[in-house]
Design a protein around this motif. Structure first.
Motif, PDB file in Angstrom:
ATOM      1  N   GLY A  36      71.271  48.946  50.833  1.00 40.99           N
ATOM      2  CA  GLY A  36      71.829  50.092  50.114  1.00 40.99           C
ATOM      3  C   GLY A  36      71.603  50.056  48.616  1.00 40.99           C
ATOM      4  N   LEU A  37      71.621  48.855  48.039  1.00 41.36           N
ATOM      5  CA  LEU A  37      71.535  48.765  46.581  1.00 41.36           C
ATOM      6  C   LEU A  37      70.251  49.360  45.981  1.00 41.36           C
ATOM      7  CD1 LEU A  37      73.234  45.316  45.824  1.00 41.36           C
ATOM      8  CD2 LEU A  37      74.122  47.618  45.401  1.00 41.36           C
ATOM      9  N   PRO A  38      69.078  49.277  46.668  1.00 41.36           N
ATOM     10  CA  PRO A  38      67.846  49.822  46.066  1.00 41.36           C
ATOM     11  C   PRO A  38      67.984  51.294  45.643  1.00 41.36           C
ATOM     12  CG  PRO A  38      67.295  48.510  47.980  1.00 41.36           C
ATOM     13  CD  PRO A  38      68.782  48.573  47.927  1.00 41.36           C
ATOM     14  N   ILE A  39      68.764  52.077  46.399  1.00 43.02           N
ATOM     15  CA  ILE A  39      68.868  53.500  46.044  1.00 43.02           C
ATOM     16  C   ILE A  39      69.598  53.667  44.712  1.00 43.02           C
ATOM     17  CG2 ILE A  39      71.037  54.030  47.243  1.00 43.02           C
ATOM     18  CD1 ILE A  39      67.926  56.251  47.195  1.00 43.02           C
ATOM     19  N   GLU A  47      74.330  59.012  39.259  1.00 43.13           N
ATOM     20  CA  GLU A  47      73.645  60.183  39.812  1.00 43.13           C
ATOM     21  C   GLU A  47      73.805  60.227  41.326  1.00 43.13           C
ATOM     22  OE1 GLU A  47      72.508  58.298  37.494  1.00 43.13           O
ATOM     23  OE2 GLU A  47      72.024  59.631  35.827  1.00 43.13           O
ATOM     24  N   PHE A  48      73.801  59.043  41.919  1.00 40.88           N
ATOM     25  CA  PHE A  48      73.947  58.980  43.369  1.00 40.88           C
ATOM     26  C   PHE A  48      75.323  59.510  43.797  1.00 40.88           C
ATOM     27  CE2 PHE A  48      74.887  56.580  47.347  1.00 40.88           C
ATOM     28  CZ  PHE A  48      73.861  57.077  48.120  1.00 40.88           C
ATOM     29  N   GLY A  64      72.008  63.156  45.749  1.00 44.06           N
ATOM     30  CA  GLY A  64      73.393  63.190  45.251  1.00 44.06           C
ATOM     31  C   GLY A  64      74.354  63.338  46.426  1.00 44.06           C
ATOM     32  N   ILE A  65      75.320  62.448  46.501  1.00 45.23           N
ATOM     33  CA  ILE A  65      76.194  62.508  47.677  1.00 45.23           C
ATOM     34  C   ILE A  65      77.552  63.144  47.389  1.00 45.23           C
ATOM     35  CG2 ILE A  65      75.062  60.525  48.762  1.00 45.23           C
ATOM     36  CD1 ILE A  65      77.637  58.910  48.052  1.00 45.23           C
ATOM     37  N   LEU A  66      77.682  63.769  46.210  1.00 43.22           N
ATOM     38  CA  LEU A  66      78.973  64.396  45.908  1.00 43.22           C
ATOM     39  C   LEU A  66      79.431  65.368  47.006  1.00 43.22           C
ATOM     40  CD1 LEU A  66      81.244  64.430  43.825  1.00 43.22           C
ATOM     41  CD2 LEU A  66      80.165  66.423  42.772  1.00 43.22           C
ATOM     42  N   HIS A 269      67.445  54.028  52.451  1.00 43.90           N
ATOM     43  CA  HIS A 269      68.303  53.271  51.543  1.00 43.90           C
ATOM     44  C   HIS A 269      69.521  54.087  51.110  1.00 43.90           C
ATOM     45  CE1 HIS A 269      65.798  49.786  51.341  1.00 43.90           C
ATOM     46  NE2 HIS A 269      64.728  50.453  50.878  1.00 43.90           N
ATOM     47  N   SER A 270      69.300  55.395  50.975  1.00 44.65           N
ATOM     48  CA  SER A 270      70.433  56.203  50.502  1.00 44.65           C
ATOM     49  C   SER A 270      71.527  56.290  51.573  1.00 44.65           C
ATOM     50  CB  SER A 270      69.972  57.605  50.090  1.00 44.65           C
ATOM     51  OG  SER A 270      69.515  58.316  51.220  1.00 44.65           O
TER      52      SER A 270
END
Lengths: 303, 255
Positions: A36-39, A47-48, A64-66, A269-270
């Protein structure tokens, strides 16, 4: 074999089992963060989390996961608004009003509800509650945040009722007696002594119920509608606005998309990145629940 | 023997049942005003059950039944029209184990008055101060009224519970072995307090300790197997009991 050797063997076997479960869990967490960290490095952690666009397969992609966080948040809060009053009232009713012999039946039945597979709840929400909601609110689809919130609220009830009921029942009877002997009514006793004393235990139940709601996947995947849009803000005219659109919480995103991603791609990764956020949130809830239940024990025992 | 005393509580032919088990049988005697009446007897003799019939705390136990009359200040308290809340306002109770609420000292005392509708802060302050002074606890806690009542010593907690009962201004105070969980110093303080309180309150106390009954009570009732074997002035019960069983119990031959 000598009994001492036997003891030693049993001890070591248990130790290996205990150790391996810890190793497995640690391994899962390590993989979660490694994948997960690479994203976070690629798009930036802020921003993620706060990015408003989730278009992982577009060109250029949006990571963007908002909308997903908001989806989880709206559905969980909606679930809590429904399940907390019902859950706490049921807990009070079961522990203080229901006759003992009925309680012996009702409590296990409520706890049994926690064992119903979530896909069954999902099916009910999809085929019965969904169409009903579409009809009531005149919506094009019944698969909305509200449907998910109602189903999750129902699913969180057994947790809330069971833990809150335990907390209420473990308030020493001597407090109740003292209150009644002072001429307080039964309702005053429940409101002013029993519930405040049990409050941290009740809150623990609520938080664990909330943790269940946030982590629940199958049901929301089936009934929430699956649109990755930021929910509309509620207003006085439309207080239910955020719940009446199809939503896509974090969990259903992972479940729905993982099968379609190439291993090692940013999309892949995201999804692990989402899992990290989810992991941190539920961990946080569990820690709070733990601290509160500790405080509850201290309060009752007076240490 | 009590012609010149005012009777606060009259008990006539009282029977009490837990399901099929008869815990009290044909209990009949009077409890005089502003005196200390001690209830003694071996474990399981019904003395605590009897105490709890006076404020109807036994109502909380499923499957109990009462026959006969308990008349408190002229009213038969087992009549349908009796308001249990009003009764318990007049008949306070102190339990075996100190049981303060997990609230501040102030809120513990103010609990009863608030339940009876007093919201005025000045009035509550006054009640709290008076009740704590009455229970001889004010000097020990006046600087920490906002602290949790769970943090004070067991003896202080029990005096707090007495103060809490006094705060609703009862006429009668029931005490169920109030010192059995306390050390001798704390016990002595409570006994002194009981002696002061009888000026204003009718006190009924269940005790396991015959010395305690002898020290603090004016009247004593001896219970055995759910019956009152003997009842009378404490001095007489202890020095010249009429019944052989009373004498056997008091001299420690059983119990």
């Amino acid at each position: 074999m000598h009994w001492k050797t036997k003891e030693k063997v049993v001890e070591n076997v248990l130790f290996i089992f205990a150790l391996s479960s810890i190793i497995f869990l640690t391994g899962i967490v390590i993989v979660l963060f490694r994948e997960g960290l690479p994203i976070f490095g690629k798009v930036g952690i802020l921003e993620f989390i706060f990015g408003p666009e989730w278009y992982p397969t577009y060109d250029p992609p949006g990571y963007g996961i908002l909308p997903l966080i908001m989806g989880s948040f709206v559905v969980s809060v909606g679930a809590m608004i429904l399940s907390v009053p019902f859950g706490v009232a049921s807990a009070i009713f079961i522990s203080y009003i229901l006759p003992k012999n009925l309680k012996k039946v009702v409590k296990p039945v409520v706890e049994l509800l926690a064992g119903v597979p979530s896909v069954v709840y999902g099916l009910f929400g999809m085929k019965i509650l969904g169409p009903f909601i579409a009809k009531v609110f005149g919506l094009p689809t019944g698969l909305t945040g509200l449907t998910a919130a109602i189903m999750l609220g129902i699913m969180a009830l057994p947790t809330i009722i069971s833990i809150a009921e335990d907390a209420i029942t473990s308030v020493p009877k001597s407090f109740r007696d003292a209150s009644l002997a002072l001429g307080a009514t039964r309702w005053e006793t429940i409101r002013n002594v029993i519930v405040p004393t049990a409050s941290s235990g009740i809150v623990t139940g609520i938080i664990l119920g909330m943790g269940r709601a946030i982590g629940e996947t199958m049901t929301v995947l089936m009934v929430a509608g699956g649109a990755a849009i930021i929910p509309e803000m509620p207003s006085l005219a439309k207080p239910l606005a955020p719940l009446l659109d199809p939503l896509r919480p974090m969990t259903s995103t992972i479940a729905a998309e993982m099968g379609e991603t190439a291993v090692g791609s940013p999309h892949y990764h995201s999804l692990f990145g989402i899992a990290i956020i989810l992991f941190v949130i539920t961990l946080f809830f569990n820690i709070i629940a733990d601290v509160l239940s500790q405080r509850f024990k201290e309060k009752v025992s007076g240490e | 023997m009590m012609e010149n005393e005012t009777k606060t509580i009259e008990i006539k032919d009282l029977d009490f049942y837990y399901g099929d088990f008869q815990a009290l049988e044909n209990v009949t005697f009077d409890i005089p005003e502003n005196k200390v009446t001690a209830l003694i007897g071996p474990s399981g003799c019904g003395k605590s059950t009897f105490l709890r019939t006076i404020n109807r705390m036994n109502d909380l136990i499923d499957g109990t039944r009462v026959d006969g009359d308990v008349i408190v200040e002229g009213d038969d308290i087992y009549k349908d029209e009796i308001d249990v809340v009003e009764l318990r306002k007049e008949v306070g109770m102190v339990f075996q184990e100190p049981n303060p609420f997990p609230k501040s000292i102030y809120d513990n005392i103010a609990y009863g008055p608030r339940a009876h509708g007093i919201t005025d802060t000045e009035k509550l302050d006054e009640i709290v101060e008076n009740s704590l002074k009455h229970a001889a606890l004010w000097d020990e806690v006046d600087d920490r009224l906002d602290q949790s009542a769970i943090g004070i010593s067991g003896g202080q907690q029990q005096r707090l519970c007495i103060a809490r009962a006094l705060a609703v201004d009862p006429d009668i105070l029931l005490m169920d072995e109030p010192t059995s969980a306390l050390d001798p110093v704390a016990t002595a303080k409570i006994e002194d307090l009981i002696d002061d309180l009888k000026e204003e309150y009718t006190i009924v106390i269940v005790t396991h300790s015959m010395q305690q009954a002898a020290r603090i009570s004016d009247y004593t009732a001896f219970f055995l197997m759910g019956e009152v074997i003997e009842h009378g002035p404490t001095q007489k019960i202890f020095e010249k009991p009429e019944n052989q069983k009373t004498e056997d119990y008091i001299t420690g031959r059983f119990g």
